[in-house]
Design a protein around this motif. Sequence first.
Motif, PDB file in Angstrom:
ATOM      1  N   UNK A 276     -12.676   8.788  -0.625  1.00 51.52           N
ATOM      2  CA  UNK A 276     -13.360   9.250  -1.834  1.00 51.52           C
ATOM      3  C   UNK A 276     -12.568  10.405  -2.455  1.00 51.52           C
ATOM      4  N   UNK A 277     -12.413  10.372  -3.789  1.00 47.90           N
ATOM      5  CA  UNK A 277     -11.581  11.373  -4.482  1.00 47.90           C
ATOM      6  C   UNK A 277     -12.070  12.812  -4.288  1.00 47.90           C
ATOM      7  N   UNK A 278     -13.344  12.980  -3.935  1.00 50.01           N
ATOM      8  CA  UNK A 278     -13.851  14.353  -3.759  1.00 50.01           C
ATOM      9  C   UNK A 278     -13.230  15.040  -2.550  1.00 50.01           C
ATOM     10  N   UNK A 279     -12.594  14.257  -1.653  1.00 52.57           N
ATOM     11  CA  UNK A 279     -11.951  14.857  -0.483  1.00 52.57           C
ATOM     12  C   UNK A 279     -10.446  15.068  -0.712  1.00 52.57           C
ATOM     13  N   UNK A 280      -9.939  14.707  -1.891  1.00 53.92           N
ATOM     14  CA  UNK A 280      -8.503  14.794  -2.169  1.00 53.92           C
ATOM     15  C   UNK A 280      -8.180  16.054  -2.959  1.00 53.92           C
ATOM     16  N   UNK A 281      -7.023  16.641  -2.655  1.00 54.08           N
ATOM     17  CA  UNK A 281      -6.556  17.777  -3.455  1.00 54.08           C
ATOM     18  C   UNK A 281      -5.952  17.244  -4.749  1.00 54.08           C
ATOM     19  N   UNK A 282      -5.815  18.154  -5.735  1.00 55.60           N
ATOM     20  CA  UNK A 282      -5.233  17.748  -7.012  1.00 55.60           C
ATOM     21  C   UNK A 282      -3.804  17.237  -6.830  1.00 55.60           C
ATOM     22  N   UNK A 283      -3.027  17.906  -5.966  1.00 51.79           N
ATOM     23  CA  UNK A 283      -1.638  17.502  -5.758  1.00 51.79           C
ATOM     24  C   UNK A 283      -1.570  16.138  -5.074  1.00 51.79           C
ATOM     25  N   UNK A 284      -2.488  15.911  -4.108  1.00 43.71           N
ATOM     26  CA  UNK A 284      -2.537  14.615  -3.427  1.00 43.71           C
ATOM     27  C   UNK A 284      -2.791  13.499  -4.432  1.00 43.71           C
ATOM     28  N   UNK A 285      -3.750  13.721  -5.328  1.00 43.94           N
ATOM     29  CA  UNK A 285      -4.070  12.725  -6.357  1.00 43.94           C
ATOM     30  C   UNK A 285      -2.890  12.505  -7.286  1.00 43.94           C
ATOM     31  N   UNK A 286      -2.210  13.598  -7.659  1.00 47.60           N
ATOM     32  CA  UNK A 286      -1.046  13.502  -8.538  1.00 47.60           C
ATOM     33  C   UNK A 286       0.059  12.670  -7.899  1.00 47.60           C
TER      34      UNK A 286
ATOM     35  N   UNK B  39      -0.216  10.432  -5.508  1.00 43.37           N
ATOM     36  CA  UNK B  39      -0.635   9.028  -5.433  1.00 43.37           C
ATOM     37  C   UNK B  39      -0.466   8.325  -6.782  1.00 43.37           C
ATOM     38  N   UNK B  40      -0.787   9.030  -7.867  1.00 39.40           N
ATOM     39  CA  UNK B  40      -0.642   8.447  -9.211  1.00 39.40           C
ATOM     40  C   UNK B  40       0.824   8.161  -9.536  1.00 39.40           C
ATOM     41  N   UNK B  41       1.708   9.101  -9.121  1.00 33.62           N
ATOM     42  CA  UNK B  41       3.142   8.910  -9.363  1.00 33.62           C
ATOM     43  C   UNK B  41       3.650   7.701  -8.576  1.00 33.62           C
ATOM     44  N   UNK B  42       3.221   7.592  -7.310  1.00 34.86           N
ATOM     45  CA  UNK B  42       3.620   6.444  -6.481  1.00 34.86           C
ATOM     46  C   UNK B  42       3.155   5.143  -7.112  1.00 34.86           C
ATOM     47  N   UNK B  43       1.901   5.155  -7.584  1.00 37.88           N
ATOM     48  CA  UNK B  43       1.340   3.950  -8.202  1.00 37.88           C
ATOM     49  C   UNK B  43       2.121   3.568  -9.460  1.00 37.88           C
TER      50      UNK B  43
ATOM     51  N   UNK C 213       0.815  -1.225   0.000  1.00 38.50           N
ATOM     52  CA  UNK C 213       0.000   0.000   0.000  1.00 38.50           C
ATOM     53  C   UNK C 213       0.846   1.270   0.000  1.00 38.50           C
ATOM     54  N   UNK C 214       2.160   1.140   0.173  1.00 40.18           N
ATOM     55  CA  UNK C 214       3.042   2.306   0.065  1.00 40.18           C
ATOM     56  C   UNK C 214       3.407   2.980   1.362  1.00 40.18           C
ATOM     57  N   UNK C 215       3.050   2.392   2.515  1.00 39.34           N
ATOM     58  CA  UNK C 215       3.390   2.996   3.812  1.00 39.34           C
ATOM     59  C   UNK C 215       4.913   3.099   3.937  1.00 39.34           C
TER      60      UNK C 215
ATOM     61  N   UNK D 103       6.276   0.338 -12.231  1.00 36.70           N
ATOM     62  CA  UNK D 103       7.581   0.241 -12.902  1.00 36.70           C
ATOM     63  C   UNK D 103       8.494  -0.741 -12.170  1.00 36.70           C
ATOM     64  N   UNK D 104       8.452  -0.707 -10.832  1.00 32.72           N
ATOM     65  CA  UNK D 104       9.271  -1.624 -10.031  1.00 32.72           C
ATOM     66  C   UNK D 104       8.889  -3.074 -10.328  1.00 32.72           C
ATOM     67  N   UNK D 105       7.578  -3.318 -10.431  1.00 36.03           N
ATOM     68  CA  UNK D 105       7.117  -4.681 -10.724  1.00 36.03           C
ATOM     69  C   UNK D 105       7.612  -5.144 -12.086  1.00 36.03           C
ATOM     70  N   UNK D 106       7.596  -4.224 -13.075  1.00 38.85           N
ATOM     71  CA  UNK D 106       8.057  -4.579 -14.419  1.00 38.85           C
ATOM     72  C   UNK D 106       9.557  -4.895 -14.404  1.00 38.85           C
TER      73      UNK D 106
END
Length: 465
Positions: A256-266, A268-272, A142-144, A277-280
Amino acid sequence: MNKQIFTIGYEIPTLSNKDIDFYKDLSLMDADILLISPDSLEPRGDWVSFTQSDDGCYNVDASKTYINKMSRLRKEMQDHLSSGKNIFLLLSKEEKFRLANGVSSPKKGQHTYSTETFSNYSVLPISIGSLTSASGKHVEFAGDPIFSDFYKNFNKHLEYQLYIENSKEARIIFTGKDKAKILGAVYKVGSGHIVALPYLGYDEKKFIKYDKVKKGNFWTDEACKFGKMLIDCLLKIDQQLANVIDKTPPPEWVLDTKFSTEKETLIKNVIEKNLDDIKKIEKKNDELKQTLKNEEILKDLLFENGKPLECAVIESLKILGYEAGSYNDGELELDQVIISPEKIRFIGECEGKDDKDINITKFRQLVESLNADFARDEVDEKALGILFGNSERLKIPEERTLDFTKKCKIGAEREKIALIKTVDLFYVAKYLKENLDADFQKKCRDAIYNGLGEIVVFPEIPKNE
């Protein structure tokens, strides 16, 4: 102060003396960190049946003892947590046991028991959620950040034997593909934490070796490296959990995404994406490791014995241009059946010795194999024999002085059997693997045929200009 790690039911390499048998009532007071594998928490004692058709239960004495031991361990765990210490829990399979809590008077010579069911997870001082036993290897992180080193170092060893659902106030660390299936989480209990982790397995055959001199088992270098990394990770996680400010775990709806800021979402997407990439990269490395393993097989000619040596000999013979493979029809088993492009048929046997010559025993086995092969209906002509020997296999090749015993050499001359040192075979096979040289291939095969009755001397390897 060095922190003490105690384990119950799980041996950390190099820390075996801290693995506690919970049946022995040893105090855990001196433990700073406790690691438990619940698969070790099972009753011990006699089993009884009610009738011929039932499954039975542990008898009253065994049941009472088990309940008392579990109650005592639960109390020690509660005290451990209350004092601000942490417990690491490896999520092994849940086992349920039928225990007898009473017995009535005999009826027709047979006792009747009243029973209750206990789980090996009944030892926990809190409920961690609904448990379901299931097995697999796909564990998602989960990225902790507290557990990033643990995942980096041990993701290849992680497996799940159980998953958790409906867990309240849990800080999720690992999940399955289905994010509702929790494979690892942190639970705040008192001033401490229960850290539930996927099961951490290791191959005992690779980690434990028998020492003939000391007459006992010892941890290999690979095992010691694993143990040290695990101890370091546990200590680091323990320290970081101690520094975490108490914070209410976020309820599910706040994700829920409605409680997330744009930067927070960004972020999280980069981490994902990074995790993807690590898995590949890991997948590519796994493929490369398998390719490397296949490429290294010739090295087994230098130091192996048994089946690995047989496989390496077969691979080298194919490089020399032969058709080669093992044979087993249920009655007759042959290390190698070898056919040259010139349609000359050989039977091969392999032997590796730590510090001795290859002796007459293996030679006799080859002679018997040649005769048994010739006795088969489909064989019209008796095959020629080759004995492949790897003497003093653990020494550097240049320091070896032994090869085949005198009896072996006399027998080979009499029976016209070729003797091949696998070290010599390695060098010519290595050259041919790296160079397309049909002429040298043929010279090597001729050396084997012309060397029947003696130790084969291969032609000098051409020098690359």
